[in-house]
Design an enzyme around this catalytic site. Structure first.
Site, PDB file in Angstrom:
ATOM      1  N   ARG A 137      -2.228   2.864  12.224  1.00 49.68           N
ATOM      2  CA  ARG A 137      -2.118   3.086  10.792  1.00 49.68           C
ATOM      3  C   ARG A 137      -2.604   1.843  10.035  1.00 49.68           C
ATOM      4  NH1 ARG A 137      -2.101   6.556   6.598  1.00 49.68           N
ATOM      5  NH2 ARG A 137      -0.169   6.696   5.417  1.00 49.68           N
ATOM      6  N   THR A 165      -7.203  14.342   5.910  1.00 53.10           N
ATOM      7  CA  THR A 165      -6.903  13.894   7.256  1.00 53.10           C
ATOM      8  C   THR A 165      -7.654  14.802   8.213  1.00 53.10           C
ATOM      9  OG1 THR A 165      -4.717  13.341   6.399  1.00 53.10           O
ATOM     10  CG2 THR A 165      -4.942  13.394   8.768  1.00 53.10           C
ATOM     11  N   THR A 169      -7.071   9.483   9.353  1.00 53.56           N
ATOM     12  CA  THR A 169      -7.185   9.795   7.928  1.00 53.56           C
ATOM     13  C   THR A 169      -7.815   8.681   7.105  1.00 53.56           C
ATOM     14  OG1 THR A 169      -5.880  10.479   5.999  1.00 53.56           O
ATOM     15  CG2 THR A 169      -4.869   8.879   7.465  1.00 53.56           C
ATOM     16  N   ASN A 207      -6.838   9.229   3.824  1.00 53.42           N
ATOM     17  CA  ASN A 207      -5.868   9.676   2.824  1.00 53.42           C
ATOM     18  C   ASN A 207      -6.465  10.792   1.989  1.00 53.42           C
ATOM     19  OD1 ASN A 207      -3.328   9.794   1.672  1.00 53.42           O
ATOM     20  ND2 ASN A 207      -3.862   8.404   0.025  1.00 53.42           N
ATOM     21  N   ASP A 233      -0.188   5.898  -0.304  1.00 50.13           N
ATOM     22  CA  ASP A 233       0.892   6.452   0.510  1.00 50.13           C
ATOM     23  C   ASP A 233       2.153   5.605   0.460  1.00 50.13           C
ATOM     24  OD1 ASP A 233      -0.082   8.859   1.314  1.00 50.13           O
ATOM     25  OD2 ASP A 233      -0.685   8.240   3.314  1.00 50.13           O
ATOM     26  N   SER A 252       3.525   7.903   6.540  1.00 43.99           N
ATOM     27  CA  SER A 252       2.557   8.981   6.708  1.00 43.99           C
ATOM     28  C   SER A 252       3.267  10.277   7.070  1.00 43.99           C
ATOM     29  CB  SER A 252       1.566   8.616   7.820  1.00 43.99           C
ATOM     30  OG  SER A 252       0.753   9.717   8.157  1.00 43.99           O
ATOM     31  N   SER A 253       2.601  11.395   6.829  1.00 47.03           N
ATOM     32  CA  SER A 253       3.091  12.702   7.273  1.00 47.03           C
ATOM     33  C   SER A 253       2.401  13.174   8.548  1.00 47.03           C
ATOM     34  CB  SER A 253       2.873  13.748   6.169  1.00 47.03           C
ATOM     35  OG  SER A 253       3.641  13.460   5.027  1.00 47.03           O
ATOM     36  N   GLY A 296      -3.686  17.657   6.148  1.00 51.12           N
ATOM     37  CA  GLY A 296      -3.044  18.416   5.081  1.00 51.12           C
ATOM     38  C   GLY A 296      -2.040  17.659   4.248  1.00 51.12           C
ATOM     39  N   GLY A 297      -2.054  16.310   4.289  1.00 50.71           N
ATOM     40  CA  GLY A 297      -1.119  15.565   3.459  1.00 50.71           C
ATOM     41  C   GLY A 297       0.319  15.946   3.757  1.00 50.71           C
TER      42      GLY A 297
END
Length: 558
Positions: A95, A370, A388, A390, A412, A441-442, A462-463
């Site tokens: 990340r 992403t 990603t 973002n 984020d 993050s998701s 997909g956020g």
């Protein structure tokens, strides 16, 4: 009550929402499922050359940086979940990190208000990229083929060009004016006339950057010419990434979130991803209920899943962040008694107002764009990677001379407590900006095992909808007996605590189901697309792939 559920199963499942059964072809020797056909082919070719799943993943990651510029990247970051055929598991956190010059209030004006677009569309929006270091780290630990062999296919695609699909052509045309405005003097992804399907896209500067990475490994990106170009781009608009930030960036191997859902073992990403904890909370929240009997997207199924999502996303807003900076109560969040208590106060008769749901309290604890790919090799080693920039095409800013896009991952972070980010997600202290910190993050790359053997590899872009899309896809297979392509194609819905609404893909809910839920107080809003899931399922005949029809995604095996 049971008779009512039986009628719903007949009325809903058999008459509307389930996609048609598509018999999936199975392959014995391995499979790659990712967002663009050219990149899937690159991964498959690596497997055929004797590479393992990690080798193929490295090659696919770099190929996607060329052919899927909206999310594939070398200027972003991501997460990897790994399961060896022996059962060994691990996760790699690559990340992005906040630059050393960042600060908690960096996106606020003198009055304490958020400065419009600063965390989205300026050089200051970018965190220190992690994708290249992540691939180097993964290859160093698990790779089999030479590094140069894995990077070369991406160089070929960038230097020689590849055919643009209709979808990509439309994306490039719609983003053209933004590219021009954000990149004076540059000519990346632009064409004198509109792009059309079949056009050849050549990216000469990106090819040169990839050649440096091929020849020098990590130093080809985090030092020398590329590092100079990144820092120069920062200076054009008050960006913060320095040469020291680039030199000091390193990905981290972390212990997976591992849990059980009935007879299945779930192996998924720990913080700073919120995905793994949230996914396990969601699965445990619904485990005791008869989803199979109620049926796919029946009113009771949807209501239960939405109420679970409401509570899980409330917890996410307070407790999840970078564990190197904030004590994330992982064990407390995943306790069966805690999850059971959280689900004990919803009523089947009416929707729970999100205003009445707050993050849980623990004793002694203080208060889209992403891309994902799933790969399995001949031996049964499996990799799930979500990566990603973002937003779609990140900050829309290219590194001059480098030919690649900068991320806007700083959005984020929680720029201001209680103020939503671009995906409407609320955050607080756990996800505040600090130098060197990784933003929450998701992303939810996940591997599922059963009886000690690989069962499923899954993930999606997909956020904020990533978590719920993975959640629904897993349940589609386990509870509703869908073949993997059917599970991936099935219409989805999403709820995230705030805002107070259920997003639903058109056709996901029958008219009858929708009316029943709306009478109970659920606000349902139509959404054209939720997620782009790519998954692999182990069957009795081999590996079967599910490539999401919402994109250009392709499943290839041998």
């Amino acid at each position: 009550m049971q008779k009512r559920f039986v009628f719903l199963l007949i009325g809903v499942v058999l008459t509307h929402s389930l996609p048609a059964q598509i018999p999936g072809k199975s392959y014995q020797n391995g499979m790659v499922v990712c967002a663009y056909p050219d990149a899937s082919k690159v991964g498959l070719d690596i497997l055929k050359k004797g590479g393992n799943a990690v080798d193929a993943a490295v090659a696919v990651q770099f190929a996607l940086a060329v052919v899927h510029p909206s999310a594939g990247n070398i200027g972003g970051g991501g997460f990897m979940v790994y399961r060896a055929a022996t059962g060994l598991t691990g996760t790699l956190d690559f990340r992005e990190k906040a630059p050393s010059a960042s600060s908690a209030n960096m996106y606020l004006d003198a009055a304490g208000n958020i400065i419009n677009n600063m965390s989205l569309a300026t050089p200051a929006a970018s965190g220190v990229p992690g994708s290249v270091d992540g691939m180097v780290s993964a290859h160093k630990k698990f790779g089999k083929l030479p590094w140069a062999t894995l990077v070369q296919p991406a160089i070929n695609l960038a230097a020689n060009g590849f055919k643009v699909t209709d979808r990509l052509a439309n994306e490039l045309n719609s983003t053209r004016n933004t590219f021009i405005k954000s990149n004076p003097g540059k000519n990346y992804l632009l064409k004198a006339t509109n792009w059309v399907a079949g056009d050849i896209l050549v990216q000469a500067d990106l090819a040169k950057t990839l050649q440096l990475i091929r020849d020098k490994g990590r130093a080809g990106f985090y030092a020398g010419k590329t590092a100079d170009a990144i820092v120069a781009e920062m200076k054009t608009g008050n960006g913060l990434i320095s040469k020291a930030d680039l030199a000091s960036y390193h990905s981290i191997w972390r212990k997976p979130i591992t849990g059980r859902y009935k007879d299945y073992t779930i192996i998924t990403m720990p913080p700073p991803s919120s995905g793994g904890i949230a996914l396990m909370q969601l699965l445990k929240s619904v485990e005791k209920y008869p989803l199979r009997r109620w049926g796919f997207n029946a009113d009771s199924t949807v209501q239960l899943m939405v109420e679970a999502e409401r509570r899980v996303y409330a917890d996410r807003s307070k407790y999840l962040g970078d564990p190197d900076f904030y004590k994330v109560p992982v064990d407390s969040l995943l306790q069966t008694t805690y999850i059971k208590k959280r689900m004990s106060n919803f009523s089947w008769d009416t929707a729970t107002p999100s205003s009445s749901i707050q993050p849980g309290i623990f004793k002694g604890y203080e208060s889209d764009q992403t891309t994902h790919f799933s790969i399995v090799d001949k031996a049964g080693n499996a990799v799930a990677i979500t990566t990603t920039l973002n937003g779609s095409y990140g900050s829309k800013i290219f590194v001059g001379g480098g030919g690649f896009l900068l991320n806007n991952e700083m959005d984020d972070f929680s720029s201001k407590p209680g103020i939503p980010n671009m995906y409407g997600l609320i955050g607080g202290k756990a996800n505040s900006i600090q130098p060197g910190k990784r933003m929450l993050s998701s992303m939810t790359p996940t591997i599922v095992a059963k009886n000690g053997k690989l069962f499923m590899v899954v993930g999606t872009p997909g956020g904020s909808t990533i978590i719920t899309s993975v959640y629904q896809t897993i349940l589609n297979v386990i509870e509703f007996d869908m073949e993997v392509q059917q599970a991936v194609s099935a219409k989805r819905f999403h709820h995230q605590w705030l805002p107070e609404q259920v997003d639903s893909e058109r056709g996901a809910l029958s008219t009858d189901t929708r009316i029943k839920l709306e009478k109970k107080g659920y606000l349902i809003k139509d959404n054209s697309v939720i997620g782009r899931v790519d998954a692999i399922l182990k069957t009795g005949k081999g590996y079967s792939g599910g490539a999401d029809p919402r994109g250009d995604d392709a499943a290839m095996g041998w």
